[in-house]
Write an enzyme that holds these catalytic residues in place. Structure first.
Site, short mmCIF file in Angstrom:
data_model
loop_
_atom_site.label_atom_id
_atom_site.label_comp_id
_atom_site.label_asym_id
_atom_site.label_seq_id
_atom_site.Cartn_x
_atom_site.Cartn_y
_atom_site.Cartn_z
N CYS A 1 5.08 -7.29 7.95
CA CYS A 1 6.14 -6.71 9.02
C CYS A 1 6.29 -7.75 10.18
CB CYS A 1 5.51 -5.53 9.73
SG CYS A 1 6.80 -4.68 10.54
N CYS B 1 3.55 -4.86 16.42
CA CYS B 1 3.06 -4.03 17.24
C CYS B 1 1.52 -4.52 17.27
CB CYS B 1 3.00 -2.87 16.73
SG CYS B 1 4.96 -2.01 16.53
N CYS C 1 2.90 8.53 1.48
CA CYS C 1 3.49 7.42 2.26
C CYS C 1 3.68 6.34 1.86
CB CYS C 1 2.15 7.27 3.46
SG CYS C 1 2.89 6.24 4.80
N CYS D 1 -2.66 1.36 8.82
CA CYS D 1 -1.52 0.98 7.86
C CYS D 1 -1.79 -0.62 7.50
CB CYS D 1 -0.31 1.08 8.76
SG CYS D 1 1.08 0.11 8.24
N CYS E 1 -1.47 -3.18 15.03
CA CYS E 1 -1.30 -2.69 13.77
C CYS E 1 -1.69 -3.73 12.82
CB CYS E 1 0.04 -2.29 13.44
SG CYS E 1 0.65 -2.05 11.75
N GLU F 1 0.71 -1.33 0.10
CA GLU F 1 0.14 0.11 0.04
C GLU F 1 0.82 1.19 0.11
OE1 GLU F 1 -3.07 -1.84 3.05
OE2 GLU F 1 -2.40 0.24 3.47
S1 SF4 Z 1 3.42 -0.03 13.48
FE1 SF4 Z 1 3.03 -1.98 12.11
S2 SF4 Z 1 4.27 -1.68 10.39
FE2 SF4 Z 1 5.27 -0.49 11.90
S3 SF4 Z 1 6.86 -1.95 12.92
FE3 SF4 Z 1 5.06 -1.84 14.08
S4 SF4 Z 1 4.02 -3.67 13.14
FE4 SF4 Z 1 5.39 -3.01 11.61
#
Ligand code: SF4
Length: 404
Positions: free
Chosen positions: A145, A149, A138, A390, A152, A117
């Site tokens: 990832c 987190c 962005c 995100c 996320c 994205e």
């Molecule tokens: S916020 Fe999302 S994309 Fe960013 S480091 Fe944490 S898990 Fe990864």
């Protein structure tokens, strides 16, 4: 598994180890990720005149040529030769979502059918210290990832692979191409410069600012990120000033230290989301490896070397980090690091139990920061009516579409 309970009961004190694997070596690189010196050296080895590299790169970065055939001022034989040497693979648009306030999200398909994205924010008032008539893209740096987190969407299905420089640069080129081809009415409604004949210089670009804050942890893909940013910054490439590029990290201390030694003046944003180890470790496993004290030292080093203001990104999550008492250590840290704070109300992610605080709570938190004389902005979130969090659009598309 990304629920508050799952995180707090996780006995593993360390976040998932980032896999620093570079992208698979390509027999035929994509020219979008190639530098001027590489292209020039190749063309000279073919006994081409010195101006050829400039011509080729103008086609790629200014004219946004989607293939070799369109490069009509190059001899046909040379185009064939270039085609054998380099890929030129523009990202394929799968979906374009636009919010009512004109934030747009692009879902791109890569050559191996993975999805990523990018988000276009037509006016970004003072978010990164830029005038509000600028347009910010962005971009993503990884497919998925590894950092997990808890709030996320990008990490929900794990890490798949790093993007290579061509795929990072390609997001900017593909978005520019798309904006250039859209009808005049749409362009004016976005307050964009009207499309006209193929632009040739930096002044005719739509995208003036970059934030490296899309899917993935940018600094876990350090080599390809830096290569891409240098191409996007170069006078023969994207011509986007280094000061207009902000790299956002969840807090990889060794890479922040390394970035401090690079010559470019890239902006640095820290995805903080908690100003004590207690709160931050609960929602960001990376904090168990690089706690706030270490992160603070790395930020101080970056600031000493670059002399630039830092940005803290702080997603306000109801009941987790949004109490006025949480604003006290946050304000203290911001003052120590001379950082400004972007407060971002949480965007709900399907499958996760986190919620956005009420507007009253958001305002109260902002006020608690302001009363400490800290520079803070509250993002009245653009894109709340699209899959704005995100990685969410990609996640939904990946799950809905059987892989080929
Ligand atoms: S916020 Fe999302 S994309 Fe960013 S480091 Fe944490 S898990 Fe990864």
């Amino acid at each position: 598994v990304n629920t508050p309970n799952a995180i707090t009961s996780n006995p593993d004190p360390h976040p998932p180890a980032p896999r620093p694997s570079p992208p698979a070596p390509q027999a035929r690189p994509d020219i979008q990720g190639s530098t001027q010196s590489e292209v020039d050296a190749l063309l000279r080895s073919w006994n081409q005149p010195g101006y050829r590299a400039t011509q080729v790169l103008e086609w790629v970065h200014r004219q946004l040529a989607p293939n070799w055939e369109t490069m009509t001022n190059l001899p046909r034989a040379l185009r064939t030769q270039l085609d054998q040497q380099y890929h030129l693979r523009p990202l394929e648009l799968v979906q374009r979502q636009g919010a009512s306030d004109t934030t747009q999200k692009f879902l791109w398909r890569l050559h191996d059918r993975h999805l990523i994205e990018s988000v276009l924010i037509p006016a970004n008032p003072a978010l990164y210290g830029q005038p509000s008539d600028r347009h910010t893209l962005c971009v993503s740096t990884q497919v998925g990832c590894a950092y997990g987190c808890a709030f996320c969407a990008s990490g929900l299905d794990g890490w798949k692979r790093n993007l290579d420089a061509a795929e990072i640069v390609g997001q900017v080129l593909a978005a520019e191409r798309l904006l250039r081809s859209q009808p005049v009415e749409a362009a004016s409604s976005l307050a964009l410069e009207p499309p006209g004949p193929a632009p040739r210089g930096a002044s005719s670009r739509f995208i003036h600012n970059l934030v490296i804050m899309g899917m993935g942890e940018p600094l876990a893909n350090y080599e390809q990120l830096l290569r891409a940013l240098r191409i996007l910054n170069a006078p023969w490439g994207g011509t986007i000033g280094a000061r207009k590029i902000t790299i956002s990290t969840s807090g990889l201390v060794p890479q922040i230290q390394r970035l401090a030694d690079e010559p470019e003046q890239f902006g640095l944003a820290i995805s903080l989301h908690g100003a004590t180890d207690d709160v931050r470790s609960r929602i960001m496993p990376v904090n168990r490896k690089y706690p706030i004290a270490e992160l603070t030292e790395a930020c101080e080093l970056y600031q000493r070397k670059k002399g630039r203001m830092l940005t803290f990104e702080y997603i306000l999550i109801a009941g987790i980090n949004d109490h006025p008492s949480h604003a006290v250590p946050l304000g203290r840290l911001a003052r120590r690091l001379h950082a400004k704070i972007n407060l971002i109300p949480y965007n709900h992610v399907e499958g996760l139990s986190w919620e956005r605080p009420t507007e009253a709570v958001q305002e109260q938190f902002l006020h608690a920061l302001e009363s400490q004389r800290v520079t803070a902005t509250l993002r009245r979130e653009k894109g709340h009516d699209i899959d704005a969090a995100c990685g969410q659009l990609r996640l939904r598309s990946e799950r809905d579409t059987p892989r080929v």
